[in-house]
Design a protein around this motif. Structure first.
Motif, short mmCIF file in Angstrom:
data_model
loop_
_atom_site.label_atom_id
_atom_site.label_comp_id
_atom_site.label_asym_id
_atom_site.label_seq_id
_atom_site.Cartn_x
_atom_site.Cartn_y
_atom_site.Cartn_z
N LYS A 81 0.83 -1.20 0.00
CA LYS A 81 0.00 0.00 0.00
C LYS A 81 0.87 1.25 0.00
O LYS A 81 0.59 2.23 -0.71
CB LYS A 81 -0.92 -0.02 1.23
N ARG B 196 2.27 6.82 -6.82
CA ARG B 196 1.27 7.81 -7.23
C ARG B 196 1.78 9.23 -7.02
O ARG B 196 1.69 10.07 -7.93
CB ARG B 196 -0.01 7.59 -6.44
N GLN C 197 -7.88 -3.20 -6.29
CA GLN C 197 -8.67 -1.99 -6.47
C GLN C 197 -7.81 -0.76 -6.29
O GLN C 197 -7.93 0.22 -7.05
CB GLN C 197 -9.83 -1.99 -5.48
N LEU C 198 -6.92 -0.79 -5.27
CA LEU C 198 -6.05 0.35 -5.03
C LEU C 198 -5.10 0.58 -6.22
O LEU C 198 -4.87 1.71 -6.64
CB LEU C 198 -5.25 0.12 -3.74
N ASN D 241 -5.63 -0.26 -9.35
CA ASN D 241 -6.42 0.27 -10.47
C ASN D 241 -6.68 1.76 -10.29
O ASN D 241 -6.66 2.53 -11.26
CB ASN D 241 -7.74 -0.49 -10.58
N ASP D 242 -6.97 2.17 -9.05
CA ASP D 242 -7.18 3.59 -8.78
C ASP D 242 -5.92 4.40 -9.08
O ASP D 242 -5.99 5.50 -9.65
CB ASP D 242 -7.60 3.80 -7.32
N VAL D 243 -4.77 3.86 -8.69
CA VAL D 243 -3.50 4.55 -8.95
C VAL D 243 -3.26 4.67 -10.46
O VAL D 243 -2.89 5.72 -10.98
CB VAL D 243 -2.33 3.81 -8.27
N ARG D 244 -3.47 3.55 -11.19
CA ARG D 244 -3.28 3.58 -12.66
C ARG D 244 -4.20 4.61 -13.32
O ARG D 244 -3.79 5.38 -14.19
CB ARG D 244 -3.52 2.20 -13.24
N ALA D 245 -5.49 4.64 -12.88
CA ALA D 245 -6.45 5.57 -13.45
C ALA D 245 -6.04 7.01 -13.19
O ALA D 245 -6.15 7.88 -14.06
CB ALA D 245 -7.84 5.29 -12.89
N ALA D 246 -5.54 7.26 -11.95
CA ALA D 246 -5.11 8.62 -11.60
C ALA D 246 -3.91 9.04 -12.45
O ALA D 246 -3.84 10.19 -12.93
CB ALA D 246 -4.78 8.69 -10.12
N SER E 124 -4.99 9.66 -16.14
CA SER E 124 -5.72 10.92 -16.24
C SER E 124 -4.77 12.10 -16.19
O SER E 124 -4.89 13.06 -16.97
CB SER E 124 -6.75 11.01 -15.11
#
Length: 341
Positions: free
Chosen positions: A2, A9, A59-60, A62-67, A70
């Motif tokens: 984590k 990130r 999930q965490l 995926n959130d980092v990749r999406a951020a 973007s």
């Protein structure tokens, strides 16, 4: 893990924001999001986690990749906008600066004369033919009834490519008349303009490379009167109503009877000057009725068909047309001379 994802990130977002070019931005993308990037390296450790931790870390991740993706897209668009603005500023047009004058070219006097001549003959129903400048002697001489031993075939007069004197730079555009007789249906009305080459010394009216326009008509009932009437009409169309011409008997192997046509010197009006070599007249062309032997060599029945032909020097025609005193001016490319036309 984590903590690793949080660190990636933070570092990646900071790096994306600090990128100053598309090249830098792509290098940062590869570092964090590439196949061998830091985020991928972390995801490869997912197999070490327990079954309960994997969904949470997945999930965490995926959130980092999406951020990161973007942030990457946002920074890329801003860099593109900045580059476009910089280009627009650099390429801005100052409409208050005085413009540069655009020089418009002019037609060469010889091209003007040739276009006028083509217009006249096309209006009379003639076709314009073009042919090779490297020619066979059989077309340049033999088929024109200039047999071996004729003075024009001598090496001192003609540019040959081989010792056998069979391949040459054409000395006239008359070979196109032979080619027309071979390939065209009767009746024939053609002109053949183009460059020709002879070993002439350069002077006010001669050049080793010059331009010629040959013309030919073959039909039933064609006479010498048709030849004279046509040529006089052409000369008056070129030089004006009332232009004085004279026809003198001459000899050409291609024609029988033959003649030369002169026009009164434009420089002295017939009194004599260096341009006309004191004669008051300038030779413009040679002409005559096509020799029956030439017709027969091309498979045309000389008992049924007759014809006439002429050959005109384009430079001499331009001299008379524009009242130029020296042919050498045409080839010197002096812009002060050419701008007059």
């Amino acid at each position: 893990m984590k903590e690793q994802l949080a660190k990636i990130r933070a570092e990646a977002l900071s790096a994306f924001e600090g990128a100053q070019s598309a090249l830098d931005l792509d290098a940062i993308r590869v570092k964090y999001l590439g196949k061998k990037g830091e985020l991928t390296a972390v995801l490869k450790q997912m197999g070490k986690l327990s079954a309960a931790e994997r969904p949470v870390m997945g999930q965490l991740a995926n959130d980092v990749r999406a951020a990161l993706e973007s942030a990457l897209e946002d920074r890329s668009k801003r860099l593109e906008t900045a580059a476009l603005e910089q280009r627009l500023r650099a390429e801005a047009l100052d409409v208050t600066i005085p413009g540069k004058r655009v020089e418009i070219g002019r037609q060469h006097p010889m091209n003007i004369a040739l276009d006028e001549l083509k217009t006249i003959f096309i209006g009379m129903g003639f076709q314009v033919l073009e042919g090779p400048e490297v020619e066979l002697a059989v077309y340049n001489f033999d088929r024109l009834n200039a047999e071996e031993g004729h003075p024009s075939r001598d090496w001192s007069d003609t540019f040959y490519f081989d010792q056998d004197s069979r391949v040459m730079l054409r000395s006239q555009t008359s070979p196109m008349q032979v080619r027309a007789m071979e390939s065209m249906e009767l009746p024939i009305r053609i002109i053949a303009p183009g460059r020709v080459y002879r070993k002439d010394e350069v002077d006010a009216t001669h050049s080793p490379m010059f331009h010629q326009v040959e013309g030919m008509v073959i039909d039933k009932g064609v006479t010498m009167a048709d030849l004279k009437g046509t040529l006089n009409t052409v000369v008056e169309r070129l030089y004006g109503q009332g232009t004085k011409t004279r026809f003198r008997p001459h000899h050409f192997p291609f024609t029988e009877p033959s003649c030369e046509m002169d026009v009164q010197c434009h420089k002295c009006g017939g009194t004599g000057c260096p341009t006309c070599k004191g004669e008051g007249w300038i030779e413009l062309l040679g002409a005559g009725m096509i020799h029956p032997k030439v017709l027969e060599m091309s498979g045309i029945d000389s008992e049924v068909y007759t014809g006439w032909a002429f050959g005109i020097g384009l430079e001499r025609m331009a001299l008379r047309r524009f009242k130029i005193a020296d042919m050498r001016l045409i080839f010197e490319n002096d812009i002060r001379f050419l701008e007059q036309f």
